[in-house]
Motif scaffolding. Structure first.
Motif, PDB file in Angstrom:
ATOM      1  N   UNK A 158      46.669  -3.880   8.891  1.00  0.00           N
ATOM      2  CA  UNK A 158      46.149  -3.021   7.894  1.00  0.00           C
ATOM      3  C   UNK A 158      45.453  -3.195   6.691  1.00  0.00           C
ATOM      4  N   UNK A 159      45.741  -4.233   6.168  1.00  0.00           N
ATOM      5  CA  UNK A 159      45.036  -4.815   4.991  1.00  0.00           C
ATOM      6  C   UNK A 159      43.926  -5.985   5.178  1.00  0.00           C
ATOM      7  N   UNK A 160      43.414  -5.820   6.384  1.00  0.00           N
ATOM      8  CA  UNK A 160      42.479  -6.793   6.936  1.00  0.00           C
ATOM      9  C   UNK A 160      41.091  -6.244   6.418  1.00  0.00           C
ATOM     10  N   UNK A 161      40.638  -6.466   5.485  1.00  0.00           N
ATOM     11  CA  UNK A 161      39.353  -5.523   4.762  1.00  0.00           C
ATOM     12  C   UNK A 161      38.139  -6.513   4.944  1.00  0.00           C
ATOM     13  N   UNK A 162      37.117  -5.889   5.016  1.00  0.00           N
ATOM     14  CA  UNK A 162      35.575  -6.557   4.407  1.00  0.00           C
ATOM     15  C   UNK A 162      35.528  -6.493   3.282  1.00  0.00           C
ATOM     16  N   UNK A 163      35.171  -7.759   2.554  1.00  0.00           N
ATOM     17  CA  UNK A 163      34.918  -7.693   1.182  1.00  0.00           C
ATOM     18  C   UNK A 163      33.478  -7.048   0.882  1.00  0.00           C
ATOM     19  N   UNK A 164      33.560  -6.695  -0.600  1.00  0.00           N
ATOM     20  CA  UNK A 164      32.217  -6.267  -1.031  1.00  0.00           C
ATOM     21  C   UNK A 164      30.945  -7.087  -0.815  1.00  0.00           C
ATOM     22  N   UNK A 165      29.901  -6.607  -0.898  1.00  0.00           N
ATOM     23  CA  UNK A 165      28.743  -7.601  -0.975  1.00  0.00           C
ATOM     24  C   UNK A 165      28.925  -8.647  -1.790  1.00  0.00           C
ATOM     25  N   UNK A 182      23.437 -10.557   2.602  1.00  0.00           N
ATOM     26  CA  UNK A 182      24.137  -9.482   2.827  1.00  0.00           C
ATOM     27  C   UNK A 182      23.494  -8.275   3.301  1.00  0.00           C
ATOM     28  N   UNK A 183      23.553  -7.752   4.495  1.00  0.00           N
ATOM     29  CA  UNK A 183      23.013  -6.527   4.825  1.00  0.00           C
ATOM     30  C   UNK A 183      24.021  -5.203   4.942  1.00  0.00           C
ATOM     31  N   UNK A 184      24.163  -4.362   4.247  1.00  0.00           N
ATOM     32  CA  UNK A 184      25.032  -3.300   4.776  1.00  0.00           C
ATOM     33  C   UNK A 184      24.431  -2.013   4.811  1.00  0.00           C
ATOM     34  N   UNK A 185      24.325  -1.475   6.204  1.00  0.00           N
ATOM     35  CA  UNK A 185      23.678  -0.189   6.363  1.00  0.00           C
ATOM     36  C   UNK A 185      24.725   0.518   7.340  1.00  0.00           C
TER      37      UNK A 185
END
Ligand SMILES: C[S@@+](CC[C@H](N)C(=O)[O-])C[C@H]1O[C@@H](n2cnc3c(N)ncnc32)[C@H](O)[C@@H]1O
Length: 203
Positions: A158-165, A182-185
Motif C-alpha cells: 500500500x505504501x510502495x510509492x514511486x518517489x518524485x522526480x 527522469x522522464x515522466x509522461x
C-alpha cells in the motif's frame, strides 16, 4: 518470510493473466538504450518477476548473459517455466548476491517502488555495475497511476510509492550515479543513471 515476498508468491500463478503487458510499449521504452544493451555482456533484470522483460532483453542484448533476480521464488518458478535457459536467482535487491562490477546494464521494471530501502538498493545496484554501466528504472504508466494501483492493492504494498522526480534524482546521485535522467509522461516513468567510466574496479 517478508510480507512482500508472501504477497508476490501468492500472486505468481495468476500474475501474467492479471498484468496485461504491452510488450511493444516496453520495447519502445528500451529503444533509447538499445545501443548500450547491444554492447552488454551481462545484464541484470532486478525484480524480474515472471520474466516479462526477459524475452525483450534477450532480443536487445543478444550477446549478453541475462540474469533475472527476484525475492519471490514463486514468481521465479513462473519465469523458469517460460525461460528455462536464463539464469534466475532468488535474492533481495538489498543484499545482491553478486560480485562488484558484474553487470553492464541493470534494469528495474515495475519493481522500484517495492524496495523498502531505496538508497541501499541503489547502492547495491551501483556496486554490482561495471564502470560505465547503466541502470534503468522503468514503468509503463505514470507515477500517479502506479502509486494509485499500489495504494488500492493495500496490504504490504500500500505504501510502495514511486518517489518524485526530485527525490529520485537525489537518490541516484547519492548512490553515485551520473548522467541521471527522469522522464515522466502519461504512459511512462523512466529514471536512469550511469556509473562513472573511470570508477575503479573495486565498485
Ligand atoms: C510488480 S512485480 C514486477 C515484475 C516484473 N519486473 C514485471 O515487470 O512484470 C515486482 C517484483 O519485484 C519483486 N521484488 C519486490 N521486492 C524485491 C526485493 N527487495 N528484491 C528483489 N525483488 C523484489 C517482487 O517479488 C515482484 O516479482
Amino acid at each position: 518470510m517478508s510480507s512482500r515476498r508472501h504477497f508476490f508468491d501468492n500472486r505468481a500463478a495468476k500474475w501474467d493473466e492479471s498484468r496485461t503487458v504491452d510488450q511493444a510499449h516496453l520495447e519502445r521504452l528500451l529503444l533509447p538504450f538499445a545501443y548500450e544493451l547491444g554492447r552488454a555482456r551481462e545484464v541484470l533484470d532486478v525484480g524480474t518477476g515472471t520474466g516479462v522483460l526477459v524475452s525483450i532483453l534477450v532480443g536487445l542484448a543478444p550477446e549478453a548473459r541475462v540474469v533475472g533476480l527476484d525475492l519471490s521464488s514463486e514468481m521465479l518458478a513462473q519465469a523458469r517455466f517460460k525461460h528455462p535457459t536464463v539464469s534466475l536467482v532468488q535474492g533481495d535487491v538489498h543484499a545482491l548476491p553478486f560480485e562488484p562490477c558484474s553487470f553492464d546494464f541493470s534494469l528495474c521494471c515495475a519493481c522500484f517502488p517495492h524496495f523498502e530501502d531505496k538508497s541501499k538498493a541503489l547502492e547495491g545496484i551501483y556496486r554490482t555495475l561495471r564502470p560505465g554501466g547503466w541502470l534503468l528504472i522503468l514503468h509503463t504508466a505514470s507515477r500517479a497511476t502506479i502509486n494509485a494501483v499500489h495504494t488500492r492493492a493495500g496490504g504490504p504494498v500500500a505504501r510502495d510509492l514511486l518517489p518524485s522526480t526530485k527525490e529520485t534524482v537525489a537518490l541516484l546521485a547519492q548512490a553515485g550515479f551520473e548522467e541521471i535522467g527522469v522522464e515522466e509522461e502519461g504512459d511512462r516513468y523512466l529514471a536512469w543513471g550511469r556509473k562513472n567510466e573511470a570508477t575503479e574496479a573495486r565498485g
